[in-house]
Design a protein around this motif. Structure first.
Motif, PDB file in Angstrom:
ATOM      1  N   ALA A 105       4.946   6.099  -4.650  1.00  0.00           N
ATOM      2  CA  ALA A 105       5.214   6.227  -6.092  1.00  0.00           C
ATOM      3  C   ALA A 105       4.198   7.149  -6.752  1.00  0.00           C
ATOM      4  CB  ALA A 105       5.198   4.844  -6.741  1.00  0.00           C
ATOM      5  N   LYS A 106       2.916   6.986  -6.396  1.00  0.00           N
ATOM      6  CA  LYS A 106       1.860   7.792  -6.999  1.00  0.00           C
ATOM      7  C   LYS A 106       2.009   9.266  -6.636  1.00  0.00           C
ATOM      8  CE  LYS A 106      -3.207   8.258  -6.892  1.00  0.00           C
ATOM      9  NZ  LYS A 106      -3.250   9.491  -6.061  1.00  0.00           N
ATOM     10  N   ASP A 107       2.298   9.537  -5.366  1.00  0.00           N
ATOM     11  CA  ASP A 107       2.382  10.917  -4.886  1.00  0.00           C
ATOM     12  C   ASP A 107       3.751  11.552  -5.102  1.00  0.00           C
ATOM     13  OD1 ASP A 107      -0.199  10.518  -4.049  1.00  0.00           O
ATOM     14  OD2 ASP A 107       0.296  10.307  -1.918  1.00  0.00           O
ATOM     15  N   LYS A 108       4.710  10.755  -5.600  1.00  0.00           N
ATOM     16  CA  LYS A 108       6.092  11.237  -5.738  1.00  0.00           C
ATOM     17  C   LYS A 108       6.555  11.894  -4.424  1.00  0.00           C
ATOM     18  CE  LYS A 108       5.793  11.958 -10.741  1.00  0.00           C
ATOM     19  NZ  LYS A 108       6.597  10.794 -11.113  1.00  0.00           N
ATOM     20  N   THR A 109       6.337  11.168  -3.364  1.00  0.00           N
ATOM     21  CA  THR A 109       6.591  11.689  -2.016  1.00  0.00           C
ATOM     22  C   THR A 109       8.025  12.185  -1.838  1.00  0.00           C
ATOM     23  OG1 THR A 109       4.948  10.140  -1.140  1.00  0.00           O
ATOM     24  CG2 THR A 109       6.484  11.094   0.446  1.00  0.00           C
ATOM     25  N   PHE A 110       8.967  11.527  -2.483  1.00  0.00           N
ATOM     26  CA  PHE A 110      10.369  11.820  -2.203  1.00  0.00           C
ATOM     27  C   PHE A 110      11.039  12.619  -3.318  1.00  0.00           C
ATOM     28  CE2 PHE A 110       9.169   7.703  -0.265  1.00  0.00           C
ATOM     29  CZ  PHE A 110       9.073   8.164   1.035  1.00  0.00           C
ATOM     30  N   LYS A 141       0.831  -1.207   0.000  1.00  0.00           N
ATOM     31  CA  LYS A 141       0.000   0.000   0.000  1.00  0.00           C
ATOM     32  C   LYS A 141       0.868   1.260   0.000  1.00  0.00           C
ATOM     33  CE  LYS A 141      -2.843   2.606   3.309  1.00  0.00           C
ATOM     34  NZ  LYS A 141      -3.571   2.533   4.606  1.00  0.00           N
ATOM     35  N   TRP A 142       1.844   1.306   0.893  1.00  0.00           N
ATOM     36  CA  TRP A 142       2.636   2.525   1.020  1.00  0.00           C
ATOM     37  C   TRP A 142       3.660   2.682  -0.089  1.00  0.00           C
ATOM     38  CZ3 TRP A 142       0.933   6.497   3.346  1.00  0.00           C
ATOM     39  CH2 TRP A 142      -0.040   6.326   4.342  1.00  0.00           C
ATOM     40  N   GLN A 143       4.160   1.603  -0.587  1.00  0.00           N
ATOM     41  CA  GLN A 143       5.065   1.705  -1.740  1.00  0.00           C
ATOM     42  C   GLN A 143       4.321   2.280  -2.949  1.00  0.00           C
ATOM     43  OE1 GLN A 143       6.579  -2.315  -1.944  1.00  0.00           O
ATOM     44  NE2 GLN A 143       7.674  -2.077   0.003  1.00  0.00           N
ATOM     45  N   ALA A 144       3.079   1.837  -3.145  1.00  0.00           N
ATOM     46  CA  ALA A 144       2.258   2.378  -4.238  1.00  0.00           C
ATOM     47  C   ALA A 144       1.920   3.849  -3.996  1.00  0.00           C
ATOM     48  CB  ALA A 144       0.976   1.557  -4.381  1.00  0.00           C
TER      49      ALA A 144
END
Length: 933
Positions: A17-22, A11-14
Motif C-alpha cells: 500500500a505504501k509503495d503503490k506496488t501494483f 507487513k507486506w500488505q502495508a
C-alpha cells in the motif's frame, strides 16, 4: 526464524500500500494486460469465503502477467447503488449513503487482508457523483442518438432532424416504434415543438414510452425480469404484477443482430453464449393478418382501433392447420374483443396472469391455462371462423403478442389444445413414424397435406411459397423477429442515479453537460409520495432553474456497471468519462471473471453500451471483454443437531436412528469436524440452554450437508477468521485447491490444514532450526529436474486457468526438494517466483530474506529448460523368474547387450543368483531385465 504468517502478511500488505506496488502505468512501453473482476455490491454482511474465489483467480493471473513482463491493469471498485441499502433506509431512516460507506469500509478491510494486487488509485463507486456524472452523460448521449439501419450504427439525433427537414421520414431507414406515421419534410417543418419532440421520441435510443413492467408495490419500484421469481420479488418475496406504465427505456433491440454476431468474436463459455442467444431469440418468418369478425362483437365494435389481429410466425407453411388464435393477456385487443358472456372470466384470468413474469411464463411449459374470449377471426385463406383465446404462454413483448395456434405442429399449442379439447388439424405428413395422439410434429421436415396450393411441397419449399403468396395478397410481410425486448430503464426508487432530464411544456429535455452531475437531493423519507410518485417527488424545491420539473425516476442497477471497465482506464479524469488515447491503449478487458447469473443482465447491457460508445466514436472496441470465466460457487457445509420430536432432547447424530427427530441447523463455528461444543451451543441460543443432551461416549456429534453458503443456514465462514487462524496465503491456496475454478465445490475448514502444512514445509526449505540456510552451491541434476518440471507444469496450469492442479504440483515439487534436502539458491529463488502469484506474502518475505531489496512482483517468471527434463538414465527393475527383486539405474545410452553386461557384473545380482547361471536373460530396453534360472 519461524513462519509467523500474521506478522508477515500485515507487513507486506502495508508495504504494498505504501509503495503503490501494483499501480498500473498508463504510458508504459510494455504490452498491456487488463484483468477485471465483476465489482461487488457492498452488502452489510461483508464477504464470506465464497466471495473471494474469483478475485483470487484473477489476482493469480494479474501477478503472473506482471512476472511475464506485462503492464497489468487490475482494479477494484464497488457497484454501490442498490436496493438493499434503500430498504434498510426505509426501515431505519439511515441514509443509504451512510450505510453504503460503512459497508465499503468493511469490504475494503476484508479485501486487503487477502493480499490482492489491486490498483486502488483507480477505485470507482457507482454512487459517487464524480462517477455517476459520466453515467448521466452516457445516458444523454444515448438519448441524443438514433439507430441508422443503413450505416448499421447509432448516430446523432441532429442528423435525423436534418433528414426530416429535407425529406421527411419516408426514406429514412431507422429503428423506430412500430406504426410510426409517415410524414413529409413540409409536415415536419409545420409540426409544433411538442409534435416534433413526440416524433423524435419514437426514434431515440433512450426514450420515454409505455411498456409492460414488473411492478412491485411493496418495494415501490419496477423490477427487471431477472429480479422476479415465482411471481414475487427476488429480494423480500413481495408480490409483483405486470403493469403498463410510462417508462424510460433503452432501445437495445436495435442492437439485437450485432449482439448475436459479436458472440462469435469473444472467448466466453458456450453455455453463457447460448443463454444470450436464447434471450435475444432471433427467428425468421412472416407477419400475417387475421380479420376480426366484427359482426359477433355487438357493442364492442366502436372500441376497436383495428379490424385485424396481426401475428408473427416462423411456420407460415402450417397456415392451413390453424385451429385458434391466442392473445397474450396484456394484448390491447383482449378487453374490446371479449364478448359479454366471457368478460368476467377473461378479466379474472388477465388479473391472475399479471402476477407472473415473462421469464416464468416462458419456463413453466407444463402449466397450461387460458380462456376463450367469445370472439372469432377469419382465416386469411379459407375464410373459416377461427376462435380467439387468451393464454399466458403468449408474451406481449414478443412478436405481436398474438400467435396463430397450429396444435398438430407446435408443442405448446398442442398441449393447450389437448387441455381445452380443441381441434388438432394435421397439415404435414412426417418423414418418419409419428403418433399425433401423443405429441405434436414440430420438425421442419415432411410433406404438406390438406393445404390447398401447398400440397405435396416439402416444408422448406412450402415456407418460401406461402410467404410469396402472403405478400402478394397483402396479408403480411416476411420479416426477422427478435425475442429481445427494449430494456426498461427508469426505477421508482431513491438510491440510484438521477435521470438527467427536465420537462418544459410536457417535453423532456436533457441537462447541458456543464450542469452535470445532477446530484441526488436530500429527502425526509425514502418511500414513494402519498400520491404514488417516486421518492424523488419528496425533494423540496428540486427543479431545474427553480422552474421545470425533473424526471423523478432513477436509473437501474445495471447502468453504472455497463461502462465501469472503461472508467478504470482513466478513473480520475474530470473532463471525460475516459480519454480515448487511454481506451485505445487498454482496449478490451483481457480476462473478466464473475458469476454466470449475470448472463442476460449485466453481461448483455455492458455489450450494448460498448457497441453504442464505439458507434459514437468515443471508444475503439466493439466488445468489452475478450475472455470471460464464470467462477463456480463455494458452497457451505451445514451442521445440524437432532431434536427428538415433541421433546426438549437433543441426541447425537449416531443415535438419531433410535428416535423420530428433526434436524436443526446450528452455527458451523460451534463445530470442530463433527464434534459440537455443547457449552457454546447452550449459550448460542436461548432455546438450547435447558435442552437435555444424549451423547455418544460423552460427545455430541452433528450431521452435515452441503448447501448454499447463507446466514439462513448458519454455515457462513468469514475469511477474516481463516486469515487469522491460518493466513491469507493458506486461504488463497486452499480456495484454488478445492477444485476447477468453473465448478461449484463445498467448503470444509477441516481440509485446510494440508495446505497450511505445505506452506510450513516450503518455509523449512529456507530455514533450518530458525536459521536461514540457503547455499550458493551448484544444484544436482535431480534438483534441476524437479525445478524445471514444476516450472513447466505451473506455466501450463496458469495458462489454462487450472489453478487447482497448480497447487498439487507445488506440493509435489516441494516434497521432492524436501526429500533431496535441497537448499540451493538457484533452485529456491525461481521456486519463490513460481509460487508468488498464489501465495504472495510468504514469497515476498523469503525473497527479501534472500537479500533482494525490490519486490518479487516484477521478477521475471522462470522459463523451462527442456534439457533438464530429459532423462539420461533409467532405473531398470531386475526380475528373477518374473519377480522383481531389485532396481538398478543405468545410462540410457547403453544398448541391450551393454545393459546385460552391466547387470551381470553387479555384486548384488550375483548374490541373488547364488552361483546359478541364468538359462535366459531377457532385456527390454528402457523397460525391464528378467533373469530366468
Amino acid at each position: 526464524m519461524d513462519y509467523h504468517f500474521n506478522a508477515i502478511e500485515k507487513k507486506w500488505q502495508a508495504r504494498w500500500a505504501k509503495d503503490k506496488t501494483f499501480k498500473a502505468d498508463n504510458h508504459a512501453t510494455k504490452p498491456k494486460y487488463y484483468v477485471l473482476d465483476m465489482f461487488p455490491y457492498p452488502s452489510g454482511a461483508g464477504l464470506h469465503v465464497g466471495h473471494p474465489l474469483g478475485y483470487i483467480a484473477s489476482d493469480i493471473m494479474a501477478r503472473y502477467k506482471r512476472h511475464k513482463g506485462f503492464n497489468v491493469l487490475h482494479p477494484m471498485g464497488y457497484d454501490s447503488f442498490g436496493l438493499p441499502a434503500e430498504q434498510y433506509a426505509i426501515q431505519t431512516g439511515q441514509h443509504p449513503a451512510i450505510t453504503t460507506e460503512q459497508n465499503i469500509q468493511r469490504y475494503r478491510e476484508q479485501l486487503d487482508k487477502i493480499g490482492f494486487s489491486f490498483d486502488w488509485d483507480r477505485e470507482v463507486r457507482t454512487s459517487d457523483p464524480s462517477y455517476y456524472k459520466w453515467t448521466q452523460w452516457i445516458f444523454i448521449e444515448i438519448f441524443q442518438s438514433w439507430y441508422n439501419k443503413t450505416s448499421n450504427k447509432a448516430e446523432a439525433i441532429s442528423e435525423l432532424i436534418r433528414l426530416f427537414e429535407k425529406q421527411g421520414n419516408t426514406n429514412v431507414n431507422a429503428v423506430c416504434d412500430e406504426n410510426t406515421p409517415l410524414f413529409t419534410a413540409q409536415d415536419w417543418n409545420n409540426y409544433s415543438e411538442k409534435e416534433q419532440a413526440d416524433v423524435l421520441m419514437r426514434y431515440r435510443l433512450a426514450y420515454l414510452g409505455e411498456a409492460y413492467v414488473n411492478w412491485c408495490a411493496a418495494l415501490g419500484t419496477v423490477l427487471a425480469n431477472d429480479e422476479v421469481k415465482d411471481g414475487v420479488s427476488e429480494r423480500g418475496g413481495y408480490p409483483v404484477e405486470r403493469k403498463l406504465m410510462k417508462q424510460w427505456s433503452m432501445r437495445i433491440s436495435a442492437y439485437a443482430q450485432r449482439l448475436l454476431d459479436g458472440l462469435e468474436t469473444i472467448d466466453w463459455s458456450e453455455s453463457l453464449k447460448e443463454s444470450q442467444r436464447y434471450w435475444i431469440g432471433k427467428s425468421e418468418g412472416t407477419s400475417l393478418k387475421f380479420k376480426i369478425q366484427t359482426d359477433r362483437l355487438n357493442a364492442n365494435v366502436a372500441a376497436l382501433s383495428t379490424d385485424v389481429i396481426e401475428v408473427f410466425t416462423t411456420r407460415p407453411d402450417t397456415i392451413f392447420g390453424v385451429a385458434f388464435v391466442t392473445l397474450a393477456p396484456e394484448h390491447e385487443l383482449v378487453s374490446v374483443l371479449t364478448t359479454p358472456e366471457y368478460q368476467q372470466a377473461v378479466e379474472a384470468y388477465v388479473t391472475l396472469s399479471k402476477n407472473r413474469s415473462e421469464r416464468e411464463r416462458q419456463a413453466e411449459v407444463t402449466r397450461i391455462s387460458g380462456v376463450f374470449t367469445g370472439a372469432y377471426v377469419t382465416h386469411p385463406f379459407t375464410g373459416k371462423p377461427i376462435p380467439v383465446w387468451v393464454g399466458d404462454y403468449v408474451l406481449a413483448g414478443y412478436g405481436t403478442g398474438a400467435v396463430m395456434a397450429v396444435p398438430a405442429h407446435d408443442e405448446r399449442d398442442y398441449k393447450f389444445a389437448k387441455h381445452f379439447g380443441l381441434a388438432l388439424p394435421q397439415v404435414i405428413t412426417p418423414n418418419k413414424p409419428h403418433d399425433f395422439e401423443k405429441e405434436a410434429w414440430g420438425e421442419k421436415e415432411g410433406t404438406l397435406i390438406h393445404s390447398d396450393f401447398l400440397n405435396g411441397l416439402d416444408v422448406k419449399s412450402a415456407i418460401q411459397a406461402v410467404i410469396v403468396e402472403i405478400e402478394k395478397r397483402e396479408l403480411g410481410k416476411g420479416k426477422i423477429n427478435y425475442r429481445l425486448r427494449d430494456a426498461v430503464f427508469g426505477r421508482q426508487r431513491y438510491w440510484g442515479e438521477p435521470i438527467p432530464i427536465f420537462y418544459k411544456d410536457g417535453i423532456p429535455y436533457a441537462l447541458p453537460e456543464n450542469e452535470l452531475p445532477l446530484v441526488l437531493p436530500e429527502i425526509d423519507t425514502f418511500l414513494p409520495t402519498e400520491d404514488g410518485e417516486p421518492p424523488l417527488g419528496r425533494a423540496n424545491n428540486w427543479k431545474y432553474k427553480n422552474e421545470y420539473e425533473y424526471e423523478l425516476t432513477t436509473m437501474p442497477g445495471w447502468a453504472g456497471s455497463s461502462w465501469y471497465f472503461l472508467r478504470y482506464m482513466d478513473a480520475n479524469n474530470t473532463k471525460q468519462f475516459t480519454d480515448k488515447t487511454l481506451s485505445d491503449y487498454w482496449q478490451q478487458v483481457d480476462l473478466y471473471i464473475g458469476g454466470s447469473e449475470h448472463a442476460t443482465g449485466h453481461l448483455l447491457y455492458v455489450r450494448f453500451w460498448t457497441k453504442f460508445l464505439k458507434d459514437r466514436g468515443h471508444i475503439g472496441i466493439e466488445e468489452p471483454a475478450k475472455k470471460l470465466i464464470n467462477q463456480g460457487m463455494i458452497q457451505g457445509t451445514s451442521t445440524m443437531v437432532h431434536r427428538v420430536n415433541n421433546t426438549s432432547k437433543i441426541v447425537s447424530a449416531g443415535l438419531k436412528a433410535n428416535y423420530d427427530t428433526t434436524a436443526i441447523h446450528i452455527d458451523v463455528n460451534l463445530v470442530d469436524n463433527t464434534l459440537v461444543n455443547v457449552d457454546a451451543l447452550k449459550n448460542w441460543r436461548d432455546d438450547f440452554a435447558n435442552m437435555e443432551f444424549e451423547l455418544e461416549q460423552g460427545k455430541l456429534h452433528c450431521s452435515t450437508a452441503v448447501e448454499k453458503m447463507s446466514k439462513r443456514w448458519y454455515n457462513v465462514v468469514n475469511p477474516d477468521d481463516i486469515c487469522e487462524r491460518f493466513g491469507a496465503d493458506t486461504l488463497r491456496l486452499y480456495e484454488m485447491f478445492l477444485g476447477p475454478l468453473e465448478q461449484s465445490k463445498p467448503w470444509n475448514t477441516n481440509g485446510i490444514t494440508g495446505v497450511s502444512g505445505f506452506l510450513k514445509k516450503l518455509w523449512r526449505l529456507f530455514y533450518q532450526n530458525n536459521v536461514l540456510t540457503v547455499s550458493d552451491a551448484a544444484p544436482s541434476k535431480a534438483e534441476l529436474k524437479t525445478l524445471h518440471k514444476t516450472i513447466k507444469k505451473i506455466s501450463e496450469d496458469i495458462e489454462r486457468f487450472s489453478f487447482n492442479t497448480s497447487v498439487s504440483n507445488f506440493m509435489i515439487g516441494v516434497n521432492e526438494l524436501t526429500e533431496a534436502k535441497c537448499n540451493k539458491r538457484s533452485i529456491l529463488e525461481p521456486l519463490l517466483i513460481l509460487i508468488s502469484p498464489y501465495a504472495p506474502h510468504i514469497a515476498e518475505e523469503l525473497w527479501e530474506q534472500l537479500g533482494h531489496t525490490e519486490s518479487i512482483a516484477f521478477s521475471a517468471f522462470p522459463i523451462v529448460d527442456e534439457a533438464y527434463l530429459q532423462d539420461d538414465a533409467f532405473n531398470y527393475p531386475i526380475s528373477v523368474n518374473g519377480k522383481t527383486r531389485l532396481m538398478i539405474e543405468l545410462p540410457l545410452a547403453l544398448d541391450t547387450v551393454a545393459v546385460e553386461k552391466e547387470v551381470m557384473a553387479r555384486e548384488d545380482v550375483q548374490k541373488l543368483l547364488n552361483g546359478a547361471t541364468p538359462k535366459r536373460i531377457i532385456v527390454v530396453h528402457k523397460k525391464i531385465v528378467n533373469l530366468v534360472i
